[in-house]
Design an enzyme around this catalytic site. Sequence first.
Site, short mmCIF file in Angstrom:
data_model
loop_
_atom_site.label_atom_id
_atom_site.label_comp_id
_atom_site.label_asym_id
_atom_site.label_seq_id
_atom_site.Cartn_x
_atom_site.Cartn_y
_atom_site.Cartn_z
N TRP A 129 0.86 -1.19 0.00
CA TRP A 129 0.00 0.00 0.00
C TRP A 129 0.90 1.24 0.00
O TRP A 129 1.84 1.30 0.80
CB TRP A 129 -0.86 -0.05 1.27
CG TRP A 129 -1.89 1.00 1.42
CD1 TRP A 129 -2.82 1.39 0.50
CD2 TRP A 129 -2.14 1.79 2.60
NE1 TRP A 129 -3.62 2.36 1.04
CE2 TRP A 129 -3.23 2.62 2.32
CE3 TRP A 129 -1.54 1.87 3.87
CZ2 TRP A 129 -3.75 3.53 3.25
CZ3 TRP A 129 -2.06 2.76 4.79
CH2 TRP A 129 -3.14 3.57 4.48
N ASP A 146 -0.45 -4.51 9.79
CA ASP A 146 -1.45 -3.53 9.34
C ASP A 146 -2.66 -4.32 8.85
O ASP A 146 -2.65 -4.90 7.76
CB ASP A 146 -0.87 -2.66 8.21
CG ASP A 146 -1.89 -1.64 7.73
OD1 ASP A 146 -2.91 -1.44 8.43
OD2 ASP A 146 -1.66 -1.03 6.67
N LYS A 149 -13.32 -0.93 5.84
CA LYS A 149 -13.82 -1.93 4.89
C LYS A 149 -14.81 -2.89 5.54
O LYS A 149 -15.88 -3.13 4.99
CB LYS A 149 -12.67 -2.76 4.30
CG LYS A 149 -11.38 -2.02 4.11
CD LYS A 149 -11.32 -1.24 2.83
CE LYS A 149 -10.14 -0.28 2.89
NZ LYS A 149 -9.78 0.31 1.64
N1 PLP Z 1 -3.71 -0.39 5.31
C1 PLP Z 1 -3.96 -0.97 4.15
C2 PLP Z 1 -3.10 -2.09 3.70
C3 PLP Z 1 -5.03 -0.53 3.37
O1 PLP Z 1 -5.28 -1.15 2.20
C4 PLP Z 1 -5.84 0.54 3.82
C5 PLP Z 1 -6.91 1.06 2.99
O2 PLP Z 1 -6.94 0.97 1.80
C6 PLP Z 1 -5.53 1.09 5.07
C7 PLP Z 1 -4.46 0.61 5.78
C8 PLP Z 1 -6.25 2.19 5.77
O3 PLP Z 1 -7.48 2.57 5.45
P1 PLP Z 1 -8.28 3.56 6.38
O4 PLP Z 1 -7.38 4.66 6.80
O5 PLP Z 1 -9.40 4.03 5.52
O6 PLP Z 1 -8.77 2.77 7.53
#
Ligand code: PLP
Length: 403
Positions: free
Chosen positions: A135, A216, A252
Site C-alpha cells: 500500500w 497492518d 472496509k
Molecule cells: N492499510 C492498508 C493495507 C489498506 O489497504 C488501507 C486502505 O486501503 C488502510 C491501511 C487504511 O485505510 P483507512 O485509513 O481508511 O482505515
Amino acid sequence: ASVFSNVPGAPEDVVFALTSSYKADKDPKKVNLGVGAYRTEEGKPWVLPVVKKADYILVNDDNLDHEYLPILGLESFREASVKLILGANSRAIAEGRAGSAQCISGTGAVFTGAQFLSRHYSVKGASCYISRPTWVNHRAIFEGVGIPVKEYPYWNPETKGLDLTGMLAAMDSAPSGSIFLIHPCAHNPTGVDPTPDQWRQIADVMERRGHFTFFDCAYQGFASGSLDKDAFSVRYFVERGLEMFVAQSFSKNFGLYSERAGNLTIVAKSPTVKNRIESQIAKAQRAVISNPPAYGSRLVSLVLNDEKLYGEWEKNLSTMANRIIDMRQVLFDELTRLGTPGKWNHIVDQIGMFSFTGLKQPQVKVLKEKYHVYLTDNGRISMAGLNSKNVKYFAAAVDDVVR
Ligand code: PLP
C-alpha cells in the site's frame, strides 16, 4: 512575492486521481476498479444493514452528547477492538499486556505506531521493512516520521504468488531488531497471503532475528468472510510470545470509510511496558488530534458489544466477502472461456479486495483509453468494482489487451 513562492507543487494521489478521471468520464460502459471500496451488485456503495440499525439506536439515544472522548478514545470501542483481533481468550489480554489507542482509522493507527517507534524504539536508526509491493501510504507514513524505509520481496511475478524464499532471506539478513510491516491478511495490492505453515516460518525468523512486528490489518473478516480465520497470523504471533503493534481499520469491514474508525492494538511483554507505551501515545496523540472522533467508534462499539448485532455483522461480512469470491470465479471462467492467453488461476487463488492481475502499464493504458476501465498502473484491480453486468465486458477488454 508570496512567502510560499518556492513551494513546489506535489503530485496528486494516484488512487484518488483515478476516481476523479472515472467520474469525469461520460462513457456509459466505464468501470472503476481503482479505489478499494466495496460496491454492490448494482455498483453502488453499501451501507451495511447492521450499521443502519446501530445508526438508528445512536440517533435515538437521549443519553449521548458531543463531549470530548478521552485522548485514547472510547474505552468500550478500544477493548472490543483488541478482543476482535487477538481473540477473546488471548493470553495477552488475560495477562494485562494488551493495550490500545483509538486512531483516525487504519491510516492513523499506522501513523500513531510509526510516530511512537520513531521516538521510543530501542534500536536506534532501525529501518522499517515494507513488502514489495505494498500500500503506497506505508512508505509515506514511515518516511514522514523519519524512519528509513527498506523493502522485502513479497510478490513473485513468475508464479503470481508469494516469494516466500525472498521474504525469509530478507528477514534473515536485515539487521537484528528491524521493524517489519506485515499485512496479516488480504495483502494490498497482491491479494496473496502466506499459508499457516508459511506464517510459522516467518514467525521463526522474526523471533530468531529479534525483529519487531507491525501488522497492518485493514481487512479482517473481509478476506475470507471469517473474522477468526483472517486474524490467524496475528493470534499465532501472540501465541509465540512476540511483541507487536496491530493497526486496525473499520473502513472496509464496517463500510465506514469516511468515519475514520480505527484502533492501534499494542501487545507488550508486560503490563508495565504496555501502560508506558499507552501513556506516550496519549501524550503524542494530544498534540496531533487532541482526541479521536466519536461517531464511528460508537457505531462499531455498539455492534461489537451486542451479541445479536455482532451476529448480523458477521452475515453482512459474508455477503461482501462472498460476492467478491464469486466475482473472482466469474472473471476466471470468462477468461478461460475466451481462451485469453496466459494463466489466470491467480485470480481465484488471491484473496480480499484486490487482485494483482499481472497486466502491464501499457495494457492498463489501453484499458483506460479504449475501454474506459480504470485501474492502477501496477495492474491491481479492486474486485468489488466488478459485478454481473460489467464482468464480461471487462474480461473481453483484458482479452483484447493481452493478445
Ligand atoms: N492499510 C492498508 C493495507 C489498506 O489497504 C488501507 C486502505 O486501503 C488502510 C491501511 C487504511 O485505510 P483507512 O485509513 O481508511 O482505515
